[in-house]
Design a protein around this motif. Sequence first.
Motif, short mmCIF file in Angstrom:
data_model
loop_
_atom_site.label_atom_id
_atom_site.label_comp_id
_atom_site.label_asym_id
_atom_site.label_seq_id
_atom_site.Cartn_x
_atom_site.Cartn_y
_atom_site.Cartn_z
N HIS A 141 38.38 34.88 35.93
CA HIS A 141 39.71 34.82 35.34
C HIS A 141 40.47 36.14 35.41
O HIS A 141 41.63 36.20 35.05
CB HIS A 141 39.61 34.39 33.88
N LYS A 142 39.84 37.21 35.90
CA LYS A 142 40.51 38.51 35.83
C LYS A 142 40.40 39.33 37.11
O LYS A 142 39.54 39.10 37.95
CB LYS A 142 40.00 39.33 34.65
N VAL A 143 41.33 40.29 37.23
CA VAL A 143 41.32 41.27 38.31
C VAL A 143 41.61 42.64 37.72
O VAL A 143 42.22 42.77 36.66
CB VAL A 143 42.37 40.96 39.41
N GLU A 144 41.16 43.66 38.44
CA GLU A 144 41.46 45.04 38.06
C GLU A 144 42.57 45.55 38.97
O GLU A 144 42.52 45.36 40.18
CB GLU A 144 40.21 45.90 38.18
N ILE A 204 51.57 41.29 39.86
CA ILE A 204 51.60 40.33 38.74
C ILE A 204 52.00 38.96 39.25
O ILE A 204 51.38 37.94 38.88
CB ILE A 204 52.57 40.81 37.63
N SER A 205 53.01 38.91 40.10
CA SER A 205 53.47 37.63 40.65
C SER A 205 52.33 36.94 41.40
O SER A 205 52.10 35.72 41.25
CB SER A 205 54.67 37.87 41.55
N TRP A 206 51.63 37.71 42.23
CA TRP A 206 50.49 37.16 42.96
C TRP A 206 49.43 36.65 41.99
O TRP A 206 48.93 35.53 42.14
CB TRP A 206 49.91 38.24 43.89
N ALA A 207 49.06 37.47 41.00
CA ALA A 207 48.01 37.09 40.05
C ALA A 207 48.39 35.81 39.32
O ALA A 207 47.57 34.90 39.17
CB ALA A 207 47.76 38.23 39.06
N LYS A 263 43.89 37.42 33.36
CA LYS A 263 43.87 38.77 32.82
C LYS A 263 43.90 39.79 33.94
O LYS A 263 43.15 39.69 34.91
CB LYS A 263 42.62 38.99 31.96
N MET A 264 44.78 40.78 33.80
CA MET A 264 44.80 41.95 34.68
C MET A 264 44.42 43.15 33.82
O MET A 264 44.93 43.29 32.71
CB MET A 264 46.19 42.17 35.28
#
Length: 182
Positions: free
Chosen positions: A96-99, A122-125, A132-133
């Motif tokens: 669910h998340k990326v750094e 953010i748009s991509w995520a 969650k970023m």
Amino acid sequence: MVIKQKEFNVKELSYSIRLAIIEDAKALSELRVQIDGETENMDRESGEAYIDPTGFEKIIKTDLESLRNIFLVAEIDNRIVGYSRCEGTNLKRLLHKVEFGVCVLKGFWGYSIGKNLLKESISWADSIGIKKMTLNVLETNYKAIELYKKHDFEIEGILKHDKLLADGRLYSTIVMGRFKEE
């Protein structure tokens, strides 16, 4: 993941943001060393943890093939002046998340390059369902902290005395996260 190149014009400076490609590897290797030497906001000093062009080729290839990563570059007249990267994992508990991380040459601060790299990330995520970023930022990087807050990142914690800078003092790292509600 394929995203379209976007054009920006800020304070009479035109630049584009696009996906990194294999041919960018040499420029990115050189750029990273330069940016690391321009500010103490980064984790590394110039030349530390050096990634040669072959190393960048591998990173770019991985990111182009992964549904969980994106590597963007900001380009002015065919010169890369900044980049950002989101990196995820295939571990089920962390899907669910990326750094997120971003850097821009100091000479190009003030043209919203970092902000636009962040917005595109953010748009991509959001488009792929990332919930969650996360990111880390040096406590004295006030402009970056404010930028992140404006884009719905909140402070999750502080890593006290985390970095030893050139003045011999210890500084804290701010851990921030952006949560996408259902």
